[in-house]
Design a protein around this motif. Structure first.
Motif, PDB file in Angstrom:
ATOM      1  N   ARG A  39       0.815  -1.218   0.000  1.00  0.00           N
ATOM      2  CA  ARG A  39       0.000   0.000   0.000  1.00  0.00           C
ATOM      3  C   ARG A  39       0.846   1.264   0.000  1.00  0.00           C
ATOM      4  NH1 ARG A  39      -4.771  -1.550   4.368  1.00  0.00           N
ATOM      5  NH2 ARG A  39      -5.697  -3.177   3.080  1.00  0.00           N
ATOM      6  N   LEU A  40       2.108   1.119   0.367  1.00  0.00           N
ATOM      7  CA  LEU A  40       3.013   2.270   0.358  1.00  0.00           C
ATOM      8  C   LEU A  40       3.432   2.629  -1.068  1.00  0.00           C
ATOM      9  CD1 LEU A  40       5.342   1.347   3.357  1.00  0.00           C
ATOM     10  CD2 LEU A  40       3.445   2.985   3.341  1.00  0.00           C
ATOM     11  N   GLY A  41       3.216   1.715  -1.997  1.00  0.00           N
ATOM     12  CA  GLY A  41       3.522   1.973  -3.390  1.00  0.00           C
ATOM     13  C   GLY A  41       4.900   1.522  -3.845  1.00  0.00           C
ATOM     14  N   ILE A  66       4.010   2.899   9.841  1.00  0.00           N
ATOM     15  CA  ILE A  66       3.407   2.286   8.655  1.00  0.00           C
ATOM     16  C   ILE A  66       2.043   1.702   8.997  1.00  0.00           C
ATOM     17  CG2 ILE A  66       3.631   0.394   6.992  1.00  0.00           C
ATOM     18  CD1 ILE A  66       6.688   0.881   7.115  1.00  0.00           C
ATOM     19  N   ILE A  67       1.961   1.012  10.117  1.00  0.00           N
ATOM     20  CA  ILE A  67       0.682   0.421  10.533  1.00  0.00           C
ATOM     21  C   ILE A  67      -0.352   1.519  10.745  1.00  0.00           C
ATOM     22  CG2 ILE A  67      -0.504  -0.838  12.390  1.00  0.00           C
ATOM     23  CD1 ILE A  67       2.206  -2.369  12.771  1.00  0.00           C
ATOM     24  N   THR A  68       0.035   2.585  11.413  1.00  0.00           N
ATOM     25  CA  THR A  68      -0.886   3.692  11.666  1.00  0.00           C
ATOM     26  C   THR A  68      -1.385   4.297  10.366  1.00  0.00           C
ATOM     27  OG1 THR A  68       0.228   4.194  13.747  1.00  0.00           O
ATOM     28  CG2 THR A  68      -1.112   5.940  12.806  1.00  0.00           C
ATOM     29  N   GLY A  69      -0.491   4.425   9.372  1.00  0.00           N
ATOM     30  CA  GLY A  69      -0.856   5.070   8.120  1.00  0.00           C
ATOM     31  C   GLY A  69      -1.545   4.197   7.104  1.00  0.00           C
ATOM     32  N   ALA A  71      -2.941   0.599   7.784  1.00  0.00           N
ATOM     33  CA  ALA A  71      -3.938  -0.379   8.243  1.00  0.00           C
ATOM     34  C   ALA A  71      -5.265   0.327   8.452  1.00  0.00           C
ATOM     35  CB  ALA A  71      -3.473  -1.053   9.526  1.00  0.00           C
ATOM     36  N   GLN A  72      -6.307  -0.260   7.926  1.00  0.00           N
ATOM     37  CA  GLN A  72      -7.622   0.357   8.011  1.00  0.00           C
ATOM     38  C   GLN A  72      -8.436  -0.266   9.146  1.00  0.00           C
ATOM     39  OE1 GLN A  72      -9.025  -0.236   4.029  1.00  0.00           O
ATOM     40  NE2 GLN A  72      -7.644   1.282   3.198  1.00  0.00           N
ATOM     41  N   ALA A  73      -7.982  -0.013  10.340  1.00  0.00           N
ATOM     42  CA  ALA A  73      -8.666  -0.504  11.536  1.00  0.00           C
ATOM     43  C   ALA A  73      -8.322   0.437  12.683  1.00  0.00           C
ATOM     44  CB  ALA A  73      -8.243  -1.928  11.865  1.00  0.00           C
ATOM     45  N   ASP A  74      -9.250   0.572  13.600  1.00  0.00           N
ATOM     46  CA  ASP A  74      -8.997   1.414  14.768  1.00  0.00           C
ATOM     47  C   ASP A  74      -8.233   0.596  15.806  1.00  0.00           C
ATOM     48  OD1 ASP A  74     -10.303   3.669  13.750  1.00  0.00           O
ATOM     49  OD2 ASP A  74     -12.262   2.908  14.401  1.00  0.00           O
ATOM     50  N   ARG A  75      -7.030   1.059  16.110  1.00  0.00           N
ATOM     51  CA  ARG A  75      -6.203   0.390  17.111  1.00  0.00           C
ATOM     52  C   ARG A  75      -5.617   1.443  18.029  1.00  0.00           C
ATOM     53  NH1 ARG A  75      -4.763  -2.544  12.325  1.00  0.00           N
ATOM     54  NH2 ARG A  75      -5.262  -4.734  12.528  1.00  0.00           N
ATOM     55  N   SER A  76      -5.447   1.087  19.277  1.00  0.00           N
ATOM     56  CA  SER A  76      -4.806   2.001  20.219  1.00  0.00           C
ATOM     57  C   SER A  76      -3.310   2.028  19.929  1.00  0.00           C
ATOM     58  CB  SER A  76      -5.059   1.545  21.656  1.00  0.00           C
ATOM     59  OG  SER A  76      -4.357   0.347  21.916  1.00  0.00           O
ATOM     60  N   SER A  77      -2.641   3.044  20.428  1.00  0.00           N
ATOM     61  CA  SER A  77      -1.192   3.142  20.200  1.00  0.00           C
ATOM     62  C   SER A  77      -0.454   1.971  20.846  1.00  0.00           C
ATOM     63  CB  SER A  77      -0.659   4.482  20.701  1.00  0.00           C
ATOM     64  OG  SER A  77      -0.926   4.635  22.071  1.00  0.00           O
ATOM     65  N   GLU A  79      -1.633  -1.096  21.120  1.00  0.00           N
ATOM     66  CA  GLU A  79      -1.843  -2.235  20.224  1.00  0.00           C
ATOM     67  C   GLU A  79      -0.910  -2.139  19.019  1.00  0.00           C
ATOM     68  OE1 GLU A  79      -6.381  -3.693  20.151  1.00  0.00           O
ATOM     69  OE2 GLU A  79      -6.135  -1.534  19.753  1.00  0.00           O
ATOM     70  N   ILE A  80      -0.786  -0.937  18.467  1.00  0.00           N
ATOM     71  CA  ILE A  80       0.076  -0.736  17.305  1.00  0.00           C
ATOM     72  C   ILE A  80       1.527  -1.041  17.659  1.00  0.00           C
ATOM     73  CG2 ILE A  80       1.015   1.030  15.752  1.00  0.00           C
ATOM     74  CD1 ILE A  80      -1.844   2.239  15.719  1.00  0.00           C
ATOM     75  N   MET A  81       1.973  -0.579  18.810  1.00  0.00           N
ATOM     76  CA  MET A  81       3.351  -0.846  19.229  1.00  0.00           C
ATOM     77  C   MET A  81       3.570  -2.339  19.470  1.00  0.00           C
ATOM     78  SD  MET A  81       5.144   1.785  18.940  1.00  0.00           S
ATOM     79  CE  MET A  81       6.646   1.314  19.778  1.00  0.00           C
TER      80      MET A  81
END
Length: 140
Positions: A39-41, A66-69, A71-77, A79-81
């Motif tokens: 998705r980053l191209g 990258i995940i924050t930008g 991934a199309q899902a709501d996750r807490s910081s 969870e992302i870490m």
């Protein structure tokens, strides 16, 4: 000429990382690292090789971004870490990153002066189309 080493995928030390699960999207579909990086191209294998060559903490932070930008899902910081840390643990060491870079830039390279041959071909066709249009319209 495109790279035709069809066996490279089986030999890649990046497979565990690239095909790891990032988690479910908001629509319930699973997301893999290779899809997320796509998705980053850019080239997911090149990005993974670059990440593998970084210190682990830097790779975790970049993966979190990258995940924050992408991934199309709501996750807490947190969870992302946690996801980024898990994924970074799947990256091979720096030696594997240089192995991947060497394989990608080997004799089968399809670039000229930093430009891929397919990009140069598209640019040449676009230029030819512009000249043709200018001639048809009487400008040239």
């Amino acid at each position: 000429m495109p790279d035709t080493d069809v066996f490279r995928l089986r030999q890649s030390k990046l497979n565990a990382f690239l095909f790891a699960d990032v988690g479910a999207e908001s629509n319930g579909m699973p997301l893999s690292v290779v899809s997320m990086l796509g998705r980053l191209g850019g080239d997911p294998w090149a990005t993974a090789g670059r990440l593998a060559g970084q210190p682990r903490d830097a790779a975790v932070l970049e993966l979190a971004e990258i995940i924050t930008g992408t991934a199309q899902a709501d996750r807490s910081s947190s969870e992302i870490m946690a996801i980024a840390t898990r994924l970074a643990s799947l990256l091979p060491g720096p030696g594997a990153a240089s192995f991947v870079a060497a394989r990608r830039s080997g004799p089968q390279s399809s670039s000229v002066g930093g430009w891929s041959k397919s990009t140069l071909a598209v640019l040449a066709l676009a230029l030819a189309a512009v000249v043709l249009v200018l001639r048809v319209t009487g400008v040239l």
